[in-house]
Write an enzyme that holds these catalytic residues in place. Structure first.
Site, PDB file in Angstrom:
ATOM      1  N   CYS A  79       0.649  -1.345  -0.129  1.00  0.00           N
ATOM      2  CA  CYS A  79      -0.492  -0.293   0.072  1.00  0.00           C
ATOM      3  C   CYS A  79       0.827   1.072   0.053  1.00  0.00           C
ATOM      4  O   CYS A  79       1.054   1.265  -0.858  1.00  0.00           O
ATOM      5  CB  CYS A  79      -0.899  -0.269   0.632  1.00  0.00           C
ATOM      6  SG  CYS A  79      -2.143   1.649   1.000  1.00  0.00           S
ATOM      7  N   HIS A 180      -3.693  -4.658   0.366  1.00  0.00           N
ATOM      8  CA  HIS A 180      -3.705  -5.453   1.360  1.00  0.00           C
ATOM      9  C   HIS A 180      -3.554  -7.014   1.645  1.00  0.00           C
ATOM     10  O   HIS A 180      -4.049  -7.381   1.576  1.00  0.00           O
ATOM     11  CB  HIS A 180      -4.194  -4.666   2.440  1.00  0.00           C
ATOM     12  CG  HIS A 180      -4.221  -3.468   2.600  1.00  0.00           C
ATOM     13  ND1 HIS A 180      -3.036  -2.987   4.069  1.00  0.00           N
ATOM     14  CD2 HIS A 180      -4.767  -2.404   2.274  1.00  0.00           C
ATOM     15  CE1 HIS A 180      -3.269  -1.797   3.849  1.00  0.00           C
ATOM     16  NE2 HIS A 180      -4.126  -1.053   3.164  1.00  0.00           N
ATOM     17  N   GLU A 182      -2.194  -8.643   3.397  1.00  0.00           N
ATOM     18  CA  GLU A 182      -2.925  -9.593   4.555  1.00  0.00           C
ATOM     19  C   GLU A 182      -4.398  -9.454   5.074  1.00  0.00           C
ATOM     20  O   GLU A 182      -4.698 -10.126   5.961  1.00  0.00           O
ATOM     21  CB  GLU A 182      -2.577  -8.760   5.594  1.00  0.00           C
ATOM     22  CG  GLU A 182      -2.990  -8.022   6.722  1.00  0.00           C
ATOM     23  CD  GLU A 182      -2.412  -6.218   5.150  1.00  0.00           C
ATOM     24  OE1 GLU A 182      -2.291  -5.334   5.840  1.00  0.00           O
ATOM     25  OE2 GLU A 182      -1.496  -6.770   4.277  1.00  0.00           O
TER      26      GLU A 182
END
Length: 199
Positions: A79, A180, A182
């Site tokens: 990001c 992202h 994750e």
């Protein structure tokens, strides 16, 4: 050992948990001496470009990041961590790390910003970071700015949000993803596993 950069803000703990879940050892990098013994580096970024660069410089991390990349250590920016790999960001006129030639721009005002939610990544070319990930897989985005590399071949993933923008960038030992991983379910974990284990 996977080093995760901590500049005093951001989503590093969710990234750390995801990497640990994949059974890779992690170490938090909060100051220059923490770079010792690191095999790969992840730079999770959330927030404002100029403020984050200010914090990175204050903690003496900017030169160490550049040194590590020049030494060939695999590096993943997430990001804002991807955006700061460019030369310059129009978010508060920030000078960045200059790993890639190019700049960071705001989305056009005619579309809703920030860009939040799931969106496809079109794989422009094969790369180890895409191993076992089908083309046009969905990933989770939260951002108002996008990177535009001078060398279009550096953009290996493209996403459409009112316009096509670079969502994955790669050159040599450096990768950046605008989404992202994750927070991107199985495809996102595969991105992290590819970086930590196979890249």
């Amino acid at each position: 050992m996977i080093g995760i950069i901590d500049y005093g803000a951001g989503n590093l703990h969710s990234v750390e948990k995801a990497v640990i879940k994949l059974d890779f050892p992690t170490k938090i990098i909060a100051e220059p001496r923490d770079f010792t013994g690191i095999d790969k580096i992840i730079f999770p970024g959330v927030g404002n470009a100029s403020k984050t660069m200010e914090m990175i410089r204050f903690h003496g991390l900017d030169d160490k990041i550049t040194e590590a990349i020049k030494a060939g250590i695999p590096f993943l920016g997430i990001c804002l961590g991807m955006q700061l790999l460019m030369e310059y960001s129009k978010e508060n006129d920030a000078d960045c790390l200059s790993i890639f030639e190019g700049a960071v721009y705001p989305f056009q005002k005619s579309i809703k910003v920030p860009h939040i939610g799931w969106n496809e990544v079109h794989q422009k070319r094969q790369h180890p970071i895409f191993r076992n990930i089908p083309n046009k897989s969905d990933f989770y985005f939260v951002h108002s700015f996008y990177v535009k590399p001078n060398d279009e071949s550096d953009a290996i993933g493209i996403t459409d949000y009112g316009q096509d923008f670079c969502s994955v960038i790669a050159k040599d030992n450096v990768i950046g993803v605008q989404f992202h991983p994750e927070k991107s379910a199985e495809a996102g974990l595969t991105i992290l596993e590819n970086f930590c284990g196979n890249f």
